[in-house]
Design a protein around this motif. Structure first.
Motif, mmCIF file in Angstrom:
data_model
loop_
_atom_site.group_PDB
_atom_site.id
_atom_site.type_symbol
_atom_site.label_atom_id
_atom_site.label_comp_id
_atom_site.label_asym_id
_atom_site.label_seq_id
_atom_site.Cartn_x
_atom_site.Cartn_y
_atom_site.Cartn_z
ATOM 1 N N UNK A 27 0.832 -1.192 0.000
ATOM 2 C CA UNK A 27 0.000 0.000 0.000
ATOM 3 C C UNK A 27 0.862 1.234 0.000
ATOM 4 N N UNK A 28 0.375 2.371 -0.478
ATOM 5 C CA UNK A 28 -0.961 2.575 -1.040
ATOM 6 C C UNK A 28 -1.168 1.812 -2.346
ATOM 7 N N UNK A 29 -2.443 1.407 -2.572
ATOM 8 C CA UNK A 29 -2.795 0.604 -3.736
ATOM 9 C C UNK A 29 -3.570 1.453 -4.741
ATOM 10 N N UNK A 31 -6.788 2.706 -6.967
ATOM 11 C CA UNK A 31 -8.123 3.076 -6.479
ATOM 12 C C UNK A 31 -9.212 2.714 -7.502
ATOM 13 N N UNK A 206 -6.483 3.173 1.853
ATOM 14 C CA UNK A 206 -5.600 2.982 0.691
ATOM 15 C C UNK A 206 -5.142 1.536 0.498
ATOM 16 N N UNK A 212 -8.256 6.680 -1.669
ATOM 17 C CA UNK A 212 -7.075 7.474 -1.350
ATOM 18 C C UNK A 212 -6.810 7.483 0.152
ATOM 19 N N UNK A 213 -5.543 7.530 0.541
ATOM 20 C CA UNK A 213 -5.181 7.633 1.957
ATOM 21 C C UNK A 213 -5.636 8.973 2.525
ATOM 22 N N UNK B 261 0.949 9.561 3.538
ATOM 23 C CA UNK B 261 0.424 10.859 3.112
ATOM 24 C C UNK B 261 -0.761 10.649 2.167
ATOM 25 N N UNK B 262 -1.607 11.660 2.075
ATOM 26 C CA UNK B 262 -2.803 11.554 1.233
ATOM 27 C C UNK B 262 -2.522 12.141 -0.151
ATOM 28 N N UNK B 263 -2.349 11.297 -1.160
ATOM 29 C CA UNK B 263 -1.980 11.827 -2.481
ATOM 30 C C UNK B 263 -2.923 12.912 -3.019
#
Lengths: 389, 389
Positions: A27-29, A31, A206, A212-213, B261-263
């Motif tokens: 992750x992040x993966x 979406x 995420x 999204x994170x 972090x939030x892209x």
């Protein structure tokens, strides 16, 4: 008139070429395609009813995902770490004992957080390549009688899954709240908050939720709620579940302001929940199990080994893969991203230098993605054998 | 196989009609048109160099906005409140004294946060309808010799602006760090962190920066940095600036993982900074001043009064407007949203029931928006006089 006072000139922020890789790390993966539209939906003001309607949607969706009828379900405005920190700071008072079942780096992070609140944090560590037996956890519970037990369901640093069923009952026997990290397991692996007696749980967007994170859903049992309502200590303002419950209208008629919510993330989380509710959990679980079974079969066909010896301990979403002697893990990762634009991760913490970490989850839980990863990996192992070994 | 275990069925999350109003409250405000594209840019993984390039862009842009050459500039992953809580928890140790210059609700929030860390929080309160003189602040500084002074530059609950120039020098005379909230002032009102001796500052994206909420830029002076590096206490993990400085590569060569972090928010903040750097601060300040002057002239033409008697104390971004006797503020707000889809806010905290709060800032700082607000307000005052008074 003001310009003469400027001591720092405006930088030129120029756009660069960037081709997003296929995201097959822990992750992040990637979406859902629908997330793009959700992110650009209108700004929601606290004076718009629609904001609170969307929060209600999210709470309903999260109750389904966590499988809970609890009212105390909401999302923290921050990364998964805000979920972790909210559970710890709201549910464990300074000087109380918190037992941390430690097998990877997230447990260590929980320890690091707990210490900062003056909590008596006690770790029980096992080798990184397995999960805990309920028996050994009970021994620790009976020894420490902690206020809370912290444990991760899926551990992305080791690629292990922990059996949670039965643990709630054990914890409650010793007056202990059961706190579970489901960041890298929820949606992909069956989880039943109420049936398993989980008292506090958080996740991230995420991973298998394919969002999204930046927003972290949390839920609390009635037992946890009572502890929060009767506590004598105050957590940090931003993490205070008592106040957040009012903002999220958990009990009805309390649409209060606590902090400004992030409209794109609120809309995106709602969108992911819509997708999962449409797909249904049983189908999502079955899909993840089937795709990963195919992935593991292909790894075995290449005679690659699993870092986790017991198949029952292996996490569906993140697989830790051992390469034949002589390969440099970081070099393999770099080759795959450079030549194939496929991003997998090397080991982390206890698994650093010992394995690759490959994440197949959410929208990437498909045969096609597994094939892409396997092609890139096969090429990397061939090319690096020839060139650098 | 699992479906029999489901105790909570999947909810139907259905889409509703929602027409976003023109957002002319104190925030959240409307966003740059370019933000939509930024929000949907590719997911950035910590293993992608591009993530760190984007963080570098953001730090360069924020140095310009804050007018600072400090290296310790980064963004918190959360609402503006994470900026507030990060400043307090990193810069003031438990039992140290923090003086809170109190004139609106954000100062009260800072007090509420500080208490939770065991800080000796002392408030100095003035009437809500003015800002502080440097003389009265010096009296308080000399009386309490606090470790830090907290003050808001723009106060959105009262519509006042505080003079900061000269305050840093005073604070440093008494060994006090100067902490400033610029949430509703930055970009719209001149601000010079270094020249004014500000030691800690934070802002939000959903005001004059015209971005989505959820990420909070912060900056620290060298003096503040020294305090952080020598401190004996630990703030909450999520707010720890020492660790975040490593994630944000503030000193070079430390691209560490701290949290995910939030892209979308990272891309959106970068986009807003690009826009402001293109426009330049002097032009943004001049535009806000001119638009608000026009707005205030139109209010005066309608014989409406300002809640803040001294023109120098009036905040450019948020104007608190007093209606003739007999009007219900909430009714006016409701009428304007219902009939004109223009959203302004009623008073809050000390100004509740005493004024409207109208926000003209960021992309909405235009003659056309002011005209839309004035038309809606004029109609509301006429309609409500006739019908309900």
């Amino acid at each position: 008139m003001y310009s003469t006072n400027l001591t720092v000139p405006a930088p030129k922020i120029v756009d660069r070429q960037f081709k997003k890789p296929l995201l097959c790390g822990p992750g992040p993966c990637d979406v859902w395609p629908s997330v793009a539209e959700a992110l650009t939906k209108p700004v929601l003001s606290p004076l718009c009813d629609e904001l609170f309607n969307v929060l209600d949607d999210i709470r309903a969706g999260m109750k389904y995902l966590f499988q809970t009828q609890s009212n105390l379900v909401l999302a923290m405005s921050g990364s998964g770490h805000t979920g972790m920190e909210a559970l710890i700071s709201n549910l464990v008072a300074p000087k109380e004992t918190m037992l941390i079942a430690t097998r990877g780096i997230w447990d260590e992070r929980a320890y690091e957080m707990a210490k900062r609140y003056g909590i008596n944090a006690v770790t029980y560590r096992i080798p990184y390549n397995r999960s805990f037996s309920l028996k050994e956890l009970e021994t620790q519970l009976s020894k420490h009688r902690p206020a809370a037990l912290f444990i991760t369901h899926g551990d992305s640093s080791t690629g292990t899954v922990q059996k949670i069923e039965g643990l709630g009952e054990l914890c409650h026997k010793y007056g202990t709240l059961l706190l579970v990290d489901t960041v890298v397991s929820l949606v992909a692996v069956p989880f039943f908050m109420d049936a398993w007696g989980v008292d506090g749980v958080y996740t991230s967007t995420q991973k298998a939720l394919s969002g999204p994170a930046g927003i972290s859903p949390v839920a609390f049992s009635v037992r946890a709620e009572e502890k929060i309502n009767n506590r004598k200590h105050d957590p940090p303002f931003y993490f205070d579940i008592k106040l957040l419950a009012k903002q999220w209208n958990c009990y009805g008629n309390t649409r209060c302001y606590h902090h400004t919510l992030s409209p794109p993330l609120i809309w995106a989380l709602r969108c992911c929940l819509q997708e999962v509710c449409k797909e249904t959990l049983p189908k999502a679980w079955a899909k993840h199990a089937a795709t990963t079974a195919y992935f593991h079969k292909r790894l075995q066909q290449m005679a690659l080994e699993f870092l986790i010896p017991n198949p029952e301990d292996r996490l569906t979403t993140v697989t830790t893969v051992v390469l034949p002697k002589g390969y440099d893990y970081l070099e393999v990762v770099k080759y795959m991203i450079k030549k194939h634009n496929v991003l997998i991760f090397p080991g982390l913490g206890p698994t650093a230098g010992k394995s690759l970490r490959v994440g197949i989850m959410g929208v990437n839980s498909t045969i096609e993605v597994v094939d892409d990863v396997m092609n890139a990996l096969t090429d990397a192992l061939r090319a690096l054998t020839k060139s650098s070994l």
